[in-house]
Write a protein that holds these residues in place. Structure first.
Motif, short mmCIF file in Angstrom:
data_model
loop_
_atom_site.label_atom_id
_atom_site.label_comp_id
_atom_site.label_asym_id
_atom_site.label_seq_id
_atom_site.Cartn_x
_atom_site.Cartn_y
_atom_site.Cartn_z
N ASN A 192 0.63 -1.18 -0.02
CA ASN A 192 0.12 -0.01 0.13
C ASN A 192 0.96 1.21 0.07
O ASN A 192 0.39 2.46 -0.28
CB ASN A 192 -0.97 0.04 1.07
CG ASN A 192 -0.07 -0.49 2.61
OD1 ASN A 192 0.85 -0.60 2.57
ND2 ASN A 192 -1.06 0.14 3.81
N VAL A 193 2.12 1.16 0.35
CA VAL A 193 3.05 2.45 0.18
C VAL A 193 4.21 2.27 -0.50
O VAL A 193 4.66 3.00 -1.06
CB VAL A 193 3.62 2.56 1.85
CG1 VAL A 193 4.26 3.62 1.85
CG2 VAL A 193 2.39 2.94 2.82
N LEU A 194 4.73 1.00 -0.74
CA LEU A 194 6.09 0.86 -1.44
C LEU A 194 5.82 0.20 -2.88
O LEU A 194 5.22 -0.92 -2.89
CB LEU A 194 7.30 0.03 -0.61
CG LEU A 194 7.48 0.69 1.03
CD1 LEU A 194 8.23 -0.34 1.58
CD2 LEU A 194 7.89 1.78 0.89
N GLU A 195 6.46 0.86 -3.71
CA GLU A 195 6.56 0.17 -5.16
C GLU A 195 7.06 -1.15 -5.22
O GLU A 195 6.54 -2.10 -5.80
CB GLU A 195 6.96 1.30 -6.23
CG GLU A 195 6.24 2.34 -6.48
CD GLU A 195 6.45 3.54 -5.53
OE1 GLU A 195 7.02 3.28 -4.37
OE2 GLU A 195 5.94 4.43 -5.82
N VAL A 196 8.28 -1.51 -4.28
CA VAL A 196 9.10 -2.39 -4.64
C VAL A 196 8.03 -3.84 -3.96
O VAL A 196 8.16 -4.84 -4.51
CB VAL A 196 10.45 -2.49 -3.78
CG1 VAL A 196 10.03 -2.12 -2.02
CG2 VAL A 196 11.26 -3.53 -3.72
N CYS A 197 7.28 -3.32 -3.00
CA CYS A 197 6.30 -4.30 -2.40
C CYS A 197 5.11 -4.44 -3.49
O CYS A 197 4.70 -5.53 -3.56
CB CYS A 197 5.81 -3.93 -1.31
SG CYS A 197 7.12 -3.86 0.33
N GLU A 198 4.99 -3.50 -4.35
CA GLU A 198 3.61 -3.82 -5.34
C GLU A 198 4.06 -4.90 -6.24
O GLU A 198 3.48 -5.48 -6.56
CB GLU A 198 3.48 -2.47 -6.13
CG GLU A 198 2.32 -2.16 -6.34
CD GLU A 198 2.00 -0.59 -6.89
OE1 GLU A 198 2.28 0.09 -6.40
OE2 GLU A 198 1.92 -0.82 -8.12
N LEU A 199 5.66 -4.81 -6.63
CA LEU A 199 6.14 -5.72 -7.70
C LEU A 199 6.12 -6.78 -7.03
O LEU A 199 5.76 -8.23 -7.41
CB LEU A 199 7.49 -5.31 -7.81
CG LEU A 199 8.28 -6.41 -8.92
CD1 LEU A 199 7.57 -6.38 -10.29
CD2 LEU A 199 9.72 -5.75 -9.19
N TRP A 200 6.55 -7.13 -5.62
CA TRP A 200 6.67 -8.06 -4.92
C TRP A 200 5.12 -9.02 -4.66
O TRP A 200 5.24 -10.23 -5.12
CB TRP A 200 6.97 -8.13 -3.26
CG TRP A 200 7.21 -9.11 -2.56
CD1 TRP A 200 5.98 -9.80 -1.90
CD2 TRP A 200 8.42 -9.90 -2.14
NE1 TRP A 200 6.33 -10.90 -0.91
CE2 TRP A 200 7.84 -10.89 -1.01
CE3 TRP A 200 9.59 -9.63 -2.27
CZ2 TRP A 200 8.80 -11.79 -0.49
CZ3 TRP A 200 10.44 -10.47 -1.39
CH2 TRP A 200 10.12 -11.58 -0.77
N ARG A 201 3.85 -8.27 -4.64
CA ARG A 201 2.78 -8.99 -4.61
C ARG A 201 2.48 -9.50 -6.15
O ARG A 201 1.94 -10.46 -6.03
CB ARG A 201 1.82 -7.74 -4.39
CG ARG A 201 0.60 -8.47 -3.80
CD ARG A 201 -0.52 -7.17 -3.31
NE ARG A 201 -0.09 -7.16 -1.75
CZ ARG A 201 -1.08 -7.07 -0.84
NH1 ARG A 201 -2.63 -7.09 -1.34
NH2 ARG A 201 -0.94 -7.02 0.50
N GLU A 202 2.82 -8.77 -7.09
CA GLU A 202 2.50 -9.16 -8.37
C GLU A 202 3.29 -10.26 -8.87
O GLU A 202 2.73 -11.57 -9.37
CB GLU A 202 2.99 -7.96 -9.53
CG GLU A 202 1.81 -7.20 -9.71
CD GLU A 202 2.36 -6.02 -10.69
OE1 GLU A 202 2.25 -4.91 -10.52
OE2 GLU A 202 3.23 -6.41 -11.76
#
Ligand code: IPM
Ligand code: MG
Length: 356
Positions: A192-202
């Motif tokens: 919800n805050v970090l782009e690197v985690c958005e990629l992680w989730r994808e």
């Protein structure tokens, strides 16, 4: 014959590793373990002797071995050194050089220790959770990093970075472990805050397509911390990045009564592994014969299970630890009110006696 590099390191590292070596000696003598030990330096003690926390010799020998058994690194006397010379850099360097990306941190509550947990017995009894921590990437290693001067003041910087391939490979580790357990992976991020985690989730979603038998869920790290102390038994396998895994695994450790109980495995793609307790070097209690050696002894069991394919002997070590706990022996960290605590050496001897 397997060849194992033994790196006791600093602080309580030497005492706890000495107990694990007693267990290995006993299995060598009585159970045809066939483990050949070589000893090396890492951390602050390596710096004191060689000027480097990760001597070239240690790396060279590591590459010739089948596994590594490590104690712990760090201590106050080395905290003021230049950053690259600090003990922790030795450990991180070894993890990176050997590409030990998959860090398995099981949190299992021994029923005998339910009273030692900081949580109520009904919340933790039967706990069996596996944290799969990415170990050679993320903010621990990302560039740029450092402390600079900017706009007339000091400015600290670290970078949380992941290539999709780094996320995918730790995802595969987690799903494959879940297949041998309750078939549930919970991926921990801060998407919800970090782009690197958005990629992680994808990427976790993509990897999950290869494992239709495993259920994938996602949780934000702040909620994960809360759920771990509220209802830890809801989790089977948790997979997460380097920093989040560092924090959550200490938290999970306390659920089991003591951080002195938890072993870990750090594996590369060929299942070469480094095995170590998840706790640190505890300089405040070093040399006092009070540290709990069970996490290190259980790390030997993990080595036999994950790298050396000697499951029967891994079972034997775990059964011996169980026996000793059944007999009521406790080091100070896991002693309940009224228990008499035994020392590090005696705990090692008790486990060896229970093996026979
Ligand atoms: C761990 C430790 C290490 C880490 C330290 C000693 C560098 O806390 O293994 O969890 O942060 O990874
Ligand atoms: Mg840690």
């Amino acid at each position: 014959m397997s060849k194992i590099l033994v790196l006791p390191g600093d602080g309580i590292g030497k005492e706890i590793v000495a107990q694990a070596l007693k267990v290995i000696d006993s299995l060598n003598a009585n159970n045809n373990l066939g483990m050949n030990l070589v000893h090396g330096l890492i951390g602050g003690s390596a710096y004191d002797e060689t000027g480097s926390p990760l001597p070239q010799e240690t790396l060279k020998v590591a590459k010739e071995c089948d596994s590594i058994l490590l104690g712990a690194v760090g201590g106050h006397q080395w905290e003021a050194l230049d950053r690259p010379l600090r003990p922790e850099r030795g450990l991180l360097g070894l993890r990176a050089e050997m590409d030990l990306f998959s860090n398995l941190r099981p949190a299992i509550l021994y029923p005998q220790l339910a009273a030692a947990s900081s949580l109520k017995e009904e919340i933790v009894s039967g706990l069996d959770l596996m944290i799969v921590r990415e170990l050679v990437g993320g903010i621990y290693f990302g560039e740029p990093r450092g402390i600079e001067v900017k706009d007339g003041q000091r400015f600290g910087i670290n970078s949380a970075t992941y290539f999709e391939s780094e996320i995918a490979r730790i995802g595969h580790s987690a799903f494959q472990i879940a297949q041998k357990r309750d078939k549930r992976v919970c991926s921990v991020d801060k998407a919800n805050v970090l782009e690197v985690c958005e990629l992680w989730r994808e990427v976790m979603e993509e990897v999950s397509k290869d494992y239709p038998d495993v259920e994938l869920s996602h949780i934000y790290v702040d909620n994960a911390a809360m759920q771990l102390v509220k209802a830890p038994k809801q989790f089977d396998v948790m997979v997460t990045s380097n920093l989040f895994g560092d924090v959550l695994s200490d938290c999970a450790a306390m659920l089991t009564g003591s951080i002195g109980m938890l072993p870990s495995a750090s594996l590369n793609k060929d299942n070469f592994g480094m095995y170590e307790p998840i706790h640190g070097s505890a300089p405040d209690i070093a040399g006092k014969d009070i540290a709990n050696p069970l996490a290190t002894i259980l790390s030997v069991a993990m080595m036999l299970r994950y790298s050396l394919n000697q499951t029967d002997l891994a079972d034997k070590i775990e059964a011996a630890v169980n026996t000793v706990l059944d007999q009521g022996y406790r080091t100070g960290d896991i002693a309940a009110d009224g228990d008499t605590a035994i020392g590090t050496e005696e705990m090692g001897d008790r486990v060896v006696a229970a093996l026979k």
